[in-house]
Enzyme design. Sequence first.
Site, PDB file in Angstrom:
ATOM      1  N   GLU A 236       1.196  -1.422   0.407  1.00  0.00           N
ATOM      2  CA  GLU A 236      -0.308  -0.096   0.001  1.00  0.00           C
ATOM      3  C   GLU A 236       0.796   1.251  -0.201  1.00  0.00           C
ATOM      4  O   GLU A 236       1.690   1.312   0.782  1.00  0.00           O
ATOM      5  CB  GLU A 236      -0.694   0.109   1.111  1.00  0.00           C
ATOM      6  CG  GLU A 236      -2.298  -0.849   0.596  1.00  0.00           C
ATOM      7  CD  GLU A 236      -1.822  -1.755   2.282  1.00  0.00           C
ATOM      8  OE1 GLU A 236      -1.801  -1.190   3.445  1.00  0.00           O
ATOM      9  OE2 GLU A 236      -3.513  -2.687   3.113  1.00  0.00           O
TER      10      GLU A 236
ATOM     11  N   TYR B 239       8.569   2.042  -7.629  1.00  0.00           N
ATOM     12  CA  TYR B 239       7.356   0.386  -7.225  1.00  0.00           C
ATOM     13  C   TYR B 239       7.087   0.181  -8.733  1.00  0.00           C
ATOM     14  O   TYR B 239       7.567  -1.226  -9.433  1.00  0.00           O
ATOM     15  CB  TYR B 239       5.963   0.619  -6.519  1.00  0.00           C
ATOM     16  CG  TYR B 239       6.143   0.976  -5.072  1.00  0.00           C
ATOM     17  CD1 TYR B 239       7.449  -0.205  -4.443  1.00  0.00           C
ATOM     18  CD2 TYR B 239       5.697   1.875  -4.264  1.00  0.00           C
ATOM     19  CE1 TYR B 239       7.511   0.221  -3.331  1.00  0.00           C
ATOM     20  CE2 TYR B 239       5.753   1.408  -3.033  1.00  0.00           C
ATOM     21  CZ  TYR B 239       6.618   1.342  -2.331  1.00  0.00           C
ATOM     22  OH  TYR B 239       7.252   1.035  -1.048  1.00  0.00           O
TER      23      TYR B 239
HETATM   24  C1  LIG Z   1      11.082   5.433  -1.442  1.00  0.00           C
HETATM   25  C2  LIG Z   1      12.156   5.111  -0.956  1.00  0.00           C
HETATM   26  C3  LIG Z   1      12.641   4.107   0.118  1.00  0.00           C
HETATM   27  C4  LIG Z   1      13.211   5.155  -2.474  1.00  0.00           C
HETATM   28  O1  LIG Z   1      15.026   5.220  -1.911  1.00  0.00           O
HETATM   29  P1  LIG Z   1      15.448   5.972  -2.090  1.00  0.00           P
HETATM   30  O2  LIG Z   1      17.039   5.070  -1.622  1.00  0.00           O
HETATM   31  O3  LIG Z   1      16.034   7.346  -2.587  1.00  0.00           O
HETATM   32  O4  LIG Z   1      15.179   4.960  -3.870  1.00  0.00           O
HETATM   33  P2  LIG Z   1      16.482   5.048  -5.153  1.00  0.00           P
HETATM   34  O5  LIG Z   1      17.993   6.062  -4.488  1.00  0.00           O
HETATM   35  O6  LIG Z   1      16.645   4.231  -4.724  1.00  0.00           O
HETATM   36  O7  LIG Z   1      15.526   5.473  -6.093  1.00  0.00           O
HETATM   37  C5  LIG Z   1      14.901   6.713  -6.172  1.00  0.00           C
HETATM   38  C6  LIG Z   1      14.535   6.827  -7.381  1.00  0.00           C
HETATM   39  O8  LIG Z   1      12.889   6.835  -6.606  1.00  0.00           O
HETATM   40  C7  LIG Z   1      11.998   7.640  -7.495  1.00  0.00           C
HETATM   41  N1  LIG Z   1      12.497   9.102  -7.248  1.00  0.00           N
HETATM   42  C8  LIG Z   1      13.351   9.775  -6.958  1.00  0.00           C
HETATM   43  N2  LIG Z   1      13.007  11.293  -6.751  1.00  0.00           N
HETATM   44  C9  LIG Z   1      11.527  11.333  -7.700  1.00  0.00           C
HETATM   45  C10 LIG Z   1      11.085  12.519  -7.697  1.00  0.00           C
HETATM   46  N3  LIG Z   1      11.877  13.974  -7.715  1.00  0.00           N
HETATM   47  N4  LIG Z   1      10.140  12.152  -8.752  1.00  0.00           N
HETATM   48  C11 LIG Z   1       9.619  11.111  -8.797  1.00  0.00           C
HETATM   49  N5  LIG Z   1      10.719  10.002  -8.863  1.00  0.00           N
HETATM   50  C12 LIG Z   1      11.651   9.768  -7.980  1.00  0.00           C
HETATM   51  C13 LIG Z   1      12.794   7.249  -8.893  1.00  0.00           C
HETATM   52  O9  LIG Z   1      11.832   6.369  -9.738  1.00  0.00           O
HETATM   53  C14 LIG Z   1      14.248   7.163  -8.944  1.00  0.00           C
HETATM   54  O10 LIG Z   1      14.440   5.922  -9.122  1.00  0.00           O
HETATM   55  P3  LIG Z   1      16.187   6.149 -11.518  1.00  0.00           P
HETATM   56  O11 LIG Z   1      16.959   7.323  -9.752  1.00  0.00           O
HETATM   57  O12 LIG Z   1      15.631   4.874 -11.340  1.00  0.00           O
HETATM   58  O13 LIG Z   1      14.358   7.050 -11.819  1.00  0.00           O
HETATM   59  C15 LIG Z   1      12.017   6.842  -0.074  1.00  0.00           C
HETATM   60  O14 LIG Z   1      12.464   7.578  -1.184  1.00  0.00           O
HETATM   61  C16 LIG Z   1      12.036   7.148   1.372  1.00  0.00           C
HETATM   62  O15 LIG Z   1      12.064   6.715   1.874  1.00  0.00           O
HETATM   63  N6  LIG Z   1      11.066   7.506   0.833  1.00  0.00           N
HETATM   64  C17 LIG Z   1       9.902   7.914   2.256  1.00  0.00           C
HETATM   65  C18 LIG Z   1       9.778   6.788   3.055  1.00  0.00           C
HETATM   66  C19 LIG Z   1       8.357   6.077   1.801  1.00  0.00           C
HETATM   67  O16 LIG Z   1       7.558   6.234   1.181  1.00  0.00           O
HETATM   68  N7  LIG Z   1       8.689   4.741   1.450  1.00  0.00           N
HETATM   69  C20 LIG Z   1       7.309   3.583   0.803  1.00  0.00           C
HETATM   70  C21 LIG Z   1       5.976   3.664   1.821  1.00  0.00           C
HETATM   71  S1  LIG Z   1       5.038   2.634   0.673  1.00  0.00           S
END
Ligand SMILES: CC(C)(COP(=O)(O)OP(=O)(O)OC[C@H]1O[C@@H](n2cnc3c(N)ncnc32)[C@H](O)[C@@H]1OP(=O)(O)O)[C@@H](O)C(=O)NCCC(=O)NCCS
Length: 147
Positions: free
Chosen positions: A106, A118
């Site tokens: 979710e 995702y």
């Molecule tokens: C979601 C989360 C775990 C991603 O972790 P991360 O270490 O930043 O992820 P990565 O660096 O591997 O990847 C980043 C990806 O996020 C997406 N992304 C990053 N910034 C983005 C932006 N400004 N707009 C859209 N997508 C974005 C892209 O898909 C990106 O992949 P890409 O670099 O190949 O395009 C992190 O942002 C987080 O902890 N967010 C807050 C908690 C959360 O939302 N958890 C999920 C609950 S369902």
Amino acid sequence: MKYQIREMKIADIPAVIEGEKRIFKETLGYDMLYSELTLNPYAYYFVLDINHQVKGYIGLWIESERAEIVNFYVDKEYQNHGYGSMILEFAINLCKMSKVPNISLEVREHNLIAISLYEKYGFKVAYRREKYYKDLEDALVMIKELR
Ligand SMILES: CC(C)(COP(=O)(O)OP(=O)(O)OC[C@H]1O[C@@H](n2cnc3c(N)ncnc32)[C@H](O)[C@@H]1OP(=O)(O)O)[C@@H](O)C(=O)NCCC(=O)NCCS
């Protein structure tokens, strides 16, 4: 810098709680996390360990016919460095090895960063749970088929 994804231990719970509070402004709480680690046979929890500090985590439930990502974050200072992708790939591979047909999760409908991550890994929006969260934001249920 040394990093690894490793199994979450009871000693990691306080760090995970602090991380959840920083990122989500709420936490599953000590008792829930403790029972997940010690009592729930379907729970699989892993932390992102960077220089011996917890900088993220993922929680999964893997049963015979389904898997679900329960919680997942990377600390703000380490976001956008590929760690989230690494953790998600690890979780997907674990589910593939467990031979479950799909993984669901979710996500808040406005969490575009997580949704885009995702989607990058083949999750598709299956349906919506209206006003699912405490603040009444809708949840999108996303599913990745593994078979
Ligand atoms: C979601 C989360 C775990 C991603 O972790 P991360 O270490 O930043 O992820 P990565 O660096 O591997 O990847 C980043 C990806 O996020 C997406 N992304 C990053 N910034 C983005 C932006 N400004 N707009 C859209 N997508 C974005 C892209 O898909 C990106 O992949 P890409 O670099 O190949 O395009 C992190 O942002 C987080 O902890 N967010 C807050 C908690 C959360 O939302 N958890 C999920 C609950 S369902």
